[in-house]
Design a protein around this motif. Structure first.
Motif, PDB file in Angstrom:
ATOM      1  N   ASN A 425      39.190  32.599  49.154  1.00  0.00           N
ATOM      2  CA  ASN A 425      39.411  33.467  47.999  1.00  0.00           C
ATOM      3  C   ASN A 425      39.296  34.930  48.427  1.00  0.00           C
ATOM      4  O   ASN A 425      38.191  35.395  48.733  1.00  0.00           O
ATOM      5  CB  ASN A 425      38.380  33.150  46.907  1.00  0.00           C
ATOM      6  N   PRO A 426      40.424  35.673  48.426  1.00  0.00           N
ATOM      7  CA  PRO A 426      40.353  37.080  48.857  1.00  0.00           C
ATOM      8  C   PRO A 426      40.019  38.041  47.723  1.00  0.00           C
ATOM      9  O   PRO A 426      39.975  39.254  47.945  1.00  0.00           O
ATOM     10  CB  PRO A 426      41.768  37.331  49.368  1.00  0.00           C
ATOM     11  N   TYR A 427      39.798  37.521  46.508  1.00  0.00           N
ATOM     12  CA  TYR A 427      39.608  38.392  45.342  1.00  0.00           C
ATOM     13  C   TYR A 427      38.183  38.309  44.817  1.00  0.00           C
ATOM     14  O   TYR A 427      37.500  37.287  44.961  1.00  0.00           O
ATOM     15  CB  TYR A 427      40.597  38.010  44.235  1.00  0.00           C
ATOM     16  N   LEU A 428      37.750  39.398  44.185  1.00  0.00           N
ATOM     17  CA  LEU A 428      36.401  39.461  43.631  1.00  0.00           C
ATOM     18  C   LEU A 428      36.398  38.852  42.227  1.00  0.00           C
ATOM     19  O   LEU A 428      36.215  39.523  41.211  1.00  0.00           O
ATOM     20  CB  LEU A 428      35.908  40.905  43.593  1.00  0.00           C
ATOM     21  N   ALA A 429      36.629  37.558  42.177  1.00  0.00           N
ATOM     22  CA  ALA A 429      36.685  36.848  40.905  1.00  0.00           C
ATOM     23  C   ALA A 429      36.425  35.374  41.155  1.00  0.00           C
ATOM     24  O   ALA A 429      36.769  34.849  42.219  1.00  0.00           O
ATOM     25  CB  ALA A 429      38.050  37.035  40.242  1.00  0.00           C
ATOM     26  N   THR A 430      35.811  34.739  40.177  1.00  0.00           N
ATOM     27  CA  THR A 430      35.688  33.279  40.167  1.00  0.00           C
ATOM     28  C   THR A 430      36.529  32.752  39.007  1.00  0.00           C
ATOM     29  O   THR A 430      36.349  33.173  37.862  1.00  0.00           O
ATOM     30  CB  THR A 430      34.225  32.853  39.980  1.00  0.00           C
ATOM     31  N   VAL A 431      37.440  31.847  39.322  1.00  0.00           N
ATOM     32  CA  VAL A 431      38.299  31.246  38.307  1.00  0.00           C
ATOM     33  C   VAL A 431      38.390  29.754  38.576  1.00  0.00           C
ATOM     34  O   VAL A 431      38.676  29.331  39.698  1.00  0.00           O
ATOM     35  CB  VAL A 431      39.720  31.860  38.315  1.00  0.00           C
ATOM     36  N   GLY A 432      38.110  28.955  37.558  1.00  0.00           N
ATOM     37  CA  GLY A 432      38.340  27.521  37.620  1.00  0.00           C
ATOM     38  C   GLY A 432      39.188  27.097  36.437  1.00  0.00           C
ATOM     39  O   GLY A 432      38.970  27.558  35.309  1.00  0.00           O
ATOM     40  N   LEU A 433      40.186  26.251  36.686  1.00  0.00           N
ATOM     41  CA  LEU A 433      41.087  25.818  35.626  1.00  0.00           C
ATOM     42  C   LEU A 433      41.287  24.311  35.679  1.00  0.00           C
ATOM     43  O   LEU A 433      41.355  23.724  36.764  1.00  0.00           O
ATOM     44  CB  LEU A 433      42.461  26.501  35.759  1.00  0.00           C
ATOM     45  N   ARG A 434      41.371  23.698  34.506  1.00  0.00           N
ATOM     46  CA  ARG A 434      41.728  22.288  34.399  1.00  0.00           C
ATOM     47  C   ARG A 434      42.973  22.159  33.536  1.00  0.00           C
ATOM     48  O   ARG A 434      43.100  22.852  32.519  1.00  0.00           O
ATOM     49  CB  ARG A 434      40.593  21.484  33.759  1.00  0.00           C
ATOM     50  N   VAL A 435      43.904  21.311  33.949  1.00  0.00           N
ATOM     51  CA  VAL A 435      45.129  21.108  33.185  1.00  0.00           C
ATOM     52  C   VAL A 435      45.160  19.687  32.655  1.00  0.00           C
ATOM     53  O   VAL A 435      44.719  18.747  33.316  1.00  0.00           O
ATOM     54  CB  VAL A 435      46.382  21.401  34.042  1.00  0.00           C
TER      55      VAL A 435
END
Length: 614
Positions: A425-435
């Protein structure tokens, strides 16, 4: 002074634009009637329209008929430009549906009539070309009853049919049709008594959409046009709306002016829109109200061209309350073809993308993608885009082979996440997604499975706003729909600065980090779920001679069609079937050969189904 927003609809070449010219001449707007063949019509203003002899863009012309101010909207008849018709229907008060007395009820005429019935729009039928050899009257009325509406009410009759001397006279409408919707008339009809004046009942039932008066005439000679004008003024409902109410309107057309400024065509349903008032983040800098010179405001029932709305897109609301009746359902088929546009000179690539973006403003269903893929209804539309780019933007282009547009639907559940400061992850963010898959037609939904207060609201908005763009290209390259998306992980680094108090992005999360990371996580979740490619399937109606049915059914199977039902209407057999949209062109090519050239194929989008062609 009452106002009426009137649409003229027809199958291509039925004489719709010629009728517009005749109405403008009768109203004194033009001194000489233009010719479609000569390219001199008032509403076909594009050079391409004049050259091809077809209407491509809806045009608005205002004139007065007695005490009624009419905004007449001339719309395209060719199926490739059905999107232009679709966006106009929601702003109309009434319609004149043009039918050729020679060709009769054609496939596109039926599509238009079904849509008018669905939307409840009142309409008159004008049977054009009564001066042409082969013109029909009584036989055509039976065809209208069978194929368009059983509530057609003839109010004029023709003498010297099929000759240049053809003339039209007014007749009393038939009592039996009107009696079906009026108890007093029904009693008179059953008892055989004298019928009262039928015109008030005809007016009431026409405005309610219960019946559809039929006028015969010729746009070329002018026969029957005066009678049609009387019908337009007296039978169709005037524009409604409360000028003193809350502001309510819609943008139904977008153009670019000579200097490149955006021009938004606005229909007002209630309230008033004035110069210098705000619409969203924009401010109205000018108004050209059709039928009113020098107006500084546009009120309920009126149409205007608004300047200054730089962010306006077709379908945008204008006002603080929803439109009457809410958002109308899509009335016509979505485009099912696509092609990549390529510049002949590679140096024009950036200019091409900008030009296509402007064309997409005027026709949102073009569906421009980042790789300059555009959505299409047919080959004629492709030719028009090519000519427009050459003539208006000076860009020569070619098209790759046209392909069928498909969609992707999730095959199951899937999830993915990327943690802040954890490779890759190169970005300063945490993101989790479920579809999760949704039922067909459900679209896209977004929900949170994390606390809303766990990070700044702007970061959640960045994720939600990025999802539609990220869904434009799924694992197989097609747009993903009918999917529920849940945010399962969220995290950020709070704003930090060095000792001298300057902001340090390398230590602080921004909305950009979430916009950049969301597509990566969503793509991984979709790969985990798997997606199914679905192709468009059309509902097809074939009208063929009854004795050719045994030859027609194998042809339907040959194009991967599934027959659903057959019925007989005298010597005609009607076959209903589902056929992959990509094979409808083959069906149209094959049917004439097994029906002695008498078969008629009518098709419209019905649903998406798992692709069986790879």
């Amino acid at each position: 002074m009452t106002s009426l927003n009137l649409g003229i609809l027809a199958h291509v070449d039925a004489g719709k634009t010629s009728l517009t010219e005749r109405l403008l001449h009768a109203a004194g707007v033009i001194d000489e009637i233009g010719s479609v063949d000569a390219g001199s019509t008032r509403t076909d203003s594009l050079a391409l329209e004049r050259r091809r002899g077809i209407t491509i863009k809806a045009a608005v012309v205002s004139f007065r008929l007695g005490d009624t101010s009419v905004n007449l909207i001339d719309t395209p008849g060719h199926p490739d430009f059905i999107a232009e018709v679709e966006r106009v229907l929601g702003v109309l008060d009434g319609v004149v549906l043009v039918v050729s007395a020679v060709e009769g009820v054609q496939a596109q005429t039926r599509v238009l009539a079904r849509t008018l019935h669905r939307l409840g729009l009142p309409y008159l039928i004008f049977v054009n070309k009564v001066d042409r050899r082969g013109a029909r009257d009584d036989d055509l009325l039976r065809e209208i009853a069978q194929r368009l509406t059983p509530a057609g009410v003839p109010v004029t009759a023709v003498k010297a049919l099929g000759t240049r001397e053809a003339s039209v006279t007014a007749i009393d409408p038939p009592l039996d049709v009107l009696a079906e919707h009026d108890d007093a008339l029904l009693e008179a009809f059953v008892n055989g008594g004298a019928a009262p004046d039928l015109w008030p009942a005809l007016c009431e039932q026409t405005r309610a959409g219960a019946v559809h008066p039929v006028f015969f005439g010729s746009a070329i000679t002018g026969a029957g046009v005066d009678e049609l004008i009387d019908g337009i003024v007296t039978l169709l409902p005037a524009a409604g709306g409360d000028p003193g109410g809350a502001r309510s309107g819609t943008v139904f057309k977008v153009e670019r002016g000579p200097s490149g400024e955006k021009l938004a065509y606005v229909r007002m349903f209630g309230g008033v829109l004035r110069v210098r008032e705000r619409v969203g983040e924009d401010r109205v800098t000018g108004l050209d109200v059709f039928g009113v010179n020098g107006a500084a405001e546009v009120g309920a029932g009126q149409i205007a061209v608004a300047r200054g709305l730089s962010r306006a897109r077709i379908g945008d609301p204008v006002g603080v309350v929803p439109l009457p009746g809410g958002e109308k359902e899509r009335s016509f088929s979505p485009p099912t073809l696509s092609a990549v546009v390529e510049p002949v000179d590679d140096r024009d690539r950036t200019a091409l993308h900008q030009a296509l973006a402007q064309l997409a403003e005027q026709d949102p269903l073009i569906g421009l993608r980042a790789d300059d893929t555009v959505s299409l209804y047919g080959e004629v539309q492709k030719e028009v885009i090519e000519a427009t780019l050459a003539e208006e933007y000076g860009i020569a282009v070619t098209f790759r082979d046209t392909s069928t547009i498909c969609i992707e639907r999730p095959a199951g559940s899937g999830a993915a996440y990327r943690m802040i400061a954890v490779d890759p992850n190169p970005y300063l963010a945490t993101v989790g997604l479920r579809v999760e898959p949704l039922p067909p037609g459900a679209g896209v939904t977004f929900g949170l499975e994390v606390e809303l207060g766990s990070m700044p609201y702007s970061f959640f908005r960045a994720v939600e706003e990025t999802i539609p763009k990220a869904l434009e290209r799924g694992p197989h390259g097609w747009a993903v729909t009918d999917v529920a998306i849940f945010m399962t992980h969220a995290g950020y680094w709070a704003r930090q600065s060095h000792s001298h108090a300057t902001f340090d992005k390398s230590m602080s999360s921004t909305a950009g980090d979430f916009r950049n990371l969301t597509p990566l996580v969503l793509a991984a979740a979709l790969r985990d779920a798997g997606t199914r490619v679905c192709e468009p399937v059309d509902a097809v109606r074939l009208e063929v001679p009854a004795d050719t049915l045994t030859a027609v059914l194998p042809v339907v199977g040959q194009v991967r069609g599934v027959p659903l039902a057959t019925s007989f209407e005298g010597p005609i057999c009607v076959v209903s079937a589902h056929v992959p949209a990509a094979r409808v062109v083959d069906l149209r090519r094959l049917v004439p050969g097994v029906t002695r050239g008498e078969g008629v194929v009518e098709a419209s989008f019905d649903h998406w189904a798992p692709s069986t062609s790879g």
